[in-house]
Design an enzyme around this catalytic site. Structure first.
Site, short mmCIF file in Angstrom:
data_model
loop_
_atom_site.label_atom_id
_atom_site.label_comp_id
_atom_site.label_asym_id
_atom_site.label_seq_id
_atom_site.Cartn_x
_atom_site.Cartn_y
_atom_site.Cartn_z
CG HIS A 127 35.81 56.82 70.80
ND1 HIS A 127 35.98 56.63 69.45
CD2 HIS A 127 36.91 57.49 71.22
CE1 HIS A 127 37.14 57.15 69.08
NE2 HIS A 127 37.72 57.69 70.12
CB CYS A 151 32.64 54.49 64.67
SG CYS A 151 30.97 54.86 64.10
CG HIS A 152 36.55 55.21 66.10
ND1 HIS A 152 35.44 55.99 66.25
CD2 HIS A 152 37.30 55.81 65.14
CE1 HIS A 152 35.51 57.03 65.43
NE2 HIS A 152 36.62 56.95 64.74
N GLY A 153 35.86 50.47 66.82
CA GLY A 153 36.18 49.17 67.39
C GLY A 153 36.00 49.00 68.88
#
Length: 187
Positions: A127, A151-153
């Site tokens: 990502h 960081c963003h799952g």
């Protein structure tokens, strides 16, 4: 009035041509040597330096890794995850319907034939480049038992395939080969 023509002898004409040919050949040769003297250093400076060549491959001793365990290594200044899958993890990865995956790949496509228990991936989330958790002892592995990017799952399964979250692709499998039963060469 009488015109006097100066006649050139055949030797003068032949000698003039020979001198002219010599000058052309000498000038062309000098230009070629000059061009080579400029191009050789220019091209050779584009070659990778010794420190870059030294980092072009990494050898990892995998003999001490137990089934279900993973280690982190470094390749091209980026983390690499080397994971030894258990028979249960291999079975779970193989029973997933590949058509339901965002980046469809089987476990067989992500490992070497005959060495399906060894999964080697880059440890960089696809990502935004964070380092996922799950390779270290006691780290969160996410709901699919693989890797979890804090960081963003993004959540990856045991075959390091994206299952949930914003990551568009599976964790990258670098080029590697087994040089022995206990040593793998990445790069």
């Amino acid at each position: 009035m009488t015109e006097t023509a100066v006649a050139e002898s055949p030797n003068d004409t032949a000698q003039g041509v020979r001198r002219r040919d010599f000058i052309y050949v000498a000038a062309t040769g000098a230009a070629g040597v000059g061009a080579a003297s400029v191009l050789v250093p220019l091209i050779s400076q584009m070659a990778p330096s010794a420190d870059v060549l030294a980092e072009s491959s990494t050898e990892i001793d995998i003999g001490a890794i137990q089934p279900g365990q993973a280690i982190k290594a470094v390749f091209h200044k980026q983390p690499v995850f080397v994971r030894r899958l258990t028979p249960v993890e291999i079975a779970e990865a193989n029973k997933v319907d590949v058509a339901t995956l965002r980046d469809p790949q089987t476990l067989e496509e992500r490992t070497k034939k005959g060495k399906e228990e060894w999964l080697i991936t880059m440890g960089v989330c696809t990502h935004l480049g964070c380092v996922p958790l799950g390779a270290g002892e006691g780290e969160v592995k996410g709901e699919f038992g693989g890797y979890f990017c804090p960081c963003h799952g993004s959540t990856y399964d045991t075959a390091a395939r994206i299952r949930k979250g914003p990551a568009p692709k599976n964790l990258e499998v670098p080029p590697y080969e087994f040089t022995s039963d206990t040593v793998v060469k990445i790069g």
